[in-house]
Design a protein around this motif. Structure first.
Motif, short mmCIF file in Angstrom:
data_model
loop_
_atom_site.label_atom_id
_atom_site.label_comp_id
_atom_site.label_asym_id
_atom_site.label_seq_id
_atom_site.Cartn_x
_atom_site.Cartn_y
_atom_site.Cartn_z
N ILE A 293 11.47 5.27 -1.06
CA ILE A 293 10.13 5.31 -0.46
C ILE A 293 9.58 3.89 -0.34
CG2 ILE A 293 7.76 6.12 -0.77
CD1 ILE A 293 9.00 8.53 -2.35
N ALA A 294 9.74 3.10 -1.40
CA ALA A 294 9.25 1.71 -1.39
C ALA A 294 9.94 0.89 -0.32
CB ALA A 294 9.45 1.07 -2.76
N ALA A 295 11.25 1.08 -0.16
CA ALA A 295 11.99 0.35 0.88
C ALA A 295 11.44 0.70 2.26
CB ALA A 295 13.48 0.68 0.79
N GLY A 296 11.11 1.96 2.47
CA GLY A 296 10.52 2.38 3.74
C GLY A 296 9.16 1.76 4.01
N ASP B 90 0.84 -1.20 0.00
CA ASP B 90 0.00 0.00 0.00
C ASP B 90 0.87 1.26 0.00
OD1 ASP B 90 -2.08 1.82 0.22
OD2 ASP B 90 -2.44 1.42 2.33
N VAL B 91 0.62 2.14 -0.96
CA VAL B 91 1.36 3.40 -1.05
C VAL B 91 0.49 4.59 -0.67
CG1 VAL B 91 2.95 2.53 -2.81
CG2 VAL B 91 0.86 3.70 -3.52
N GLY B 92 -0.72 4.31 -0.21
CA GLY B 92 -1.68 5.37 0.10
C GLY B 92 -1.26 6.34 1.18
N ALA B 93 -0.44 5.92 2.10
CA ALA B 93 -0.05 6.79 3.22
C ALA B 93 1.26 7.53 2.98
CB ALA B 93 0.06 5.95 4.50
N VAL B 94 1.81 7.45 1.78
CA VAL B 94 3.08 8.12 1.49
C VAL B 94 2.89 9.63 1.54
CG1 VAL B 94 4.83 8.52 -0.29
CG2 VAL B 94 3.98 6.21 0.11
N ASN B 95 3.73 10.30 2.34
CA ASN B 95 3.65 11.76 2.48
C ASN B 95 4.82 12.48 1.84
OD1 ASN B 95 1.19 12.15 3.79
ND2 ASN B 95 2.07 11.59 5.76
N GLU B 96 5.63 11.78 1.11
CA GLU B 96 6.78 12.38 0.41
C GLU B 96 6.26 13.44 -0.57
OE1 GLU B 96 10.09 13.47 -1.47
OE2 GLU B 96 10.15 12.17 0.30
N PRO B 97 6.76 14.68 -0.49
CA PRO B 97 6.26 15.76 -1.36
C PRO B 97 6.38 15.45 -2.86
CG PRO B 97 7.63 16.67 0.39
CD PRO B 97 7.73 15.18 0.49
N THR B 98 7.45 14.80 -3.26
CA THR B 98 7.63 14.47 -4.68
C THR B 98 6.56 13.50 -5.14
OG1 THR B 98 10.00 14.75 -4.36
CG2 THR B 98 9.32 13.67 -6.37
N ALA B 99 6.23 12.54 -4.29
CA ALA B 99 5.19 11.57 -4.63
C ALA B 99 3.82 12.24 -4.65
CB ALA B 99 5.20 10.41 -3.64
N LYS B 100 3.54 13.07 -3.68
CA LYS B 100 2.25 13.74 -3.61
C LYS B 100 2.04 14.67 -4.80
CE LYS B 100 0.35 14.04 0.86
NZ LYS B 100 -0.64 13.15 0.56
N ALA B 101 3.14 15.25 -5.30
CA ALA B 101 3.05 16.16 -6.45
C ALA B 101 2.99 15.42 -7.78
CB ALA B 101 4.25 17.11 -6.44
N GLY B 102 3.12 14.08 -7.75
CA GLY B 102 3.10 13.31 -8.98
C GLY B 102 4.33 13.53 -9.83
N LYS B 103 5.49 13.65 -9.17
CA LYS B 103 6.75 13.93 -9.87
C LYS B 103 7.83 12.90 -9.57
CE LYS B 103 5.56 18.00 -11.55
NZ LYS B 103 5.58 18.34 -12.95
N LEU B 104 7.44 11.67 -9.25
CA LEU B 104 8.44 10.64 -8.99
C LEU B 104 9.32 10.39 -10.21
CD1 LEU B 104 6.41 8.08 -6.86
CD2 LEU B 104 8.25 9.59 -6.08
N ARG B 105 8.80 10.65 -11.39
CA ARG B 105 9.58 10.45 -12.61
C ARG B 105 10.78 11.39 -12.69
NH1 ARG B 105 5.14 13.43 -13.80
NH2 ARG B 105 5.48 15.37 -14.96
N ASP B 106 10.76 12.47 -11.90
CA ASP B 106 11.82 13.48 -11.95
C ASP B 106 12.78 13.42 -10.76
OD1 ASP B 106 10.73 14.55 -14.30
OD2 ASP B 106 9.40 15.90 -13.18
N CYS B 107 12.67 12.42 -9.91
CA CYS B 107 13.46 12.43 -8.67
C CYS B 107 14.63 11.45 -8.69
CB CYS B 107 12.58 12.18 -7.46
SG CYS B 107 11.97 10.49 -7.33
N ASP B 108 14.99 10.95 -9.86
CA ASP B 108 16.16 10.09 -10.02
C ASP B 108 16.14 8.86 -9.10
OD1 ASP B 108 18.53 9.42 -11.33
OD2 ASP B 108 19.77 10.41 -9.83
#
Length: 168
Positions: free
Chosen positions: A102-105, A78-96
């Motif tokens: 995040i997944a490891a966490g 489940d990734v629903g509780a992720v609060n990482e700003p990059t993920a919330k902004a829909g910009k994981l494609r830009d974070c190298d």
């Protein structure tokens, strides 16, 4: 009768390790993040993503997750509780590759991001990237060559990619 029972017991004890060795491998725990839109169309500067685009991204994500979960090869994290700003902004494609961390966490073995690239208002491509959650290394990258249909076809592209590339 005891002789037959002892022979059967011996045979069963020899067969147990063989059965364990041929058992299916454990499912890979994968964090499948929401699909993201990368708009290269001529109208991108003047026509921002709207509710219809967001709904189609949601549907494409759901379709991919459904197929991945049904395969039995993966266990969705489940990734629903992720609060990482990059993920919330829909910009994981830009974070190298920050998706892997995040997944490891979340306790996942792998992370998956997917990008819908809008080429024109009626042409698109879908790409997924899977990373090892511990190392961040890319495990798999695939893209569709399906360049047809408007945003209502994004889930069809996601289905094609998951069925014919990831699960093939």
């Amino acid at each position: 009768m005891r002789y037959i029972a002892s022979i059967l017991a011996s045979a069963m004890s020899l067969a147990a390790p063989l059965a364990a060795a041929t058992a299916a491998p454990a499912a890979i725990k994968i964090a499948v993040f929401p699909f993201e839109l990368e708009d290269f169309s001529a109208g991108a500067a003047s026509i921002p993503p709207d509710e219809i685009d967001r709904e189609q991204l949601r549907l494409a994500t759901e379709e991919a997750r459904r197929l991945i979960a049904q395969s039995g090869r993966y266990l969705l994290v489940d990734v629903g509780a992720v609060n990482e700003p990059t993920a919330k902004a829909g910009k994981l494609r830009d974070c190298d590759g920050c998706d892997a961390k995040i997944a490891a966490g979340l306790g996942a073995d792998q992370s998956m991001i997917a990008i819908v690239s809008r080429i024109t208002r009626t042409e698109y491509a879908v790409t997924y990237k899977i990373r090892d959650a511990r190392s961040g290394a890319l495990v798999d990258v695939k893209q569709t060559d399906l360049r047809m249909g408007a945003n209502v076809a994004w889930s069809r592209g996601a289905r094609w990619l998951i069925e014919r590339r990831l699960l093939e």
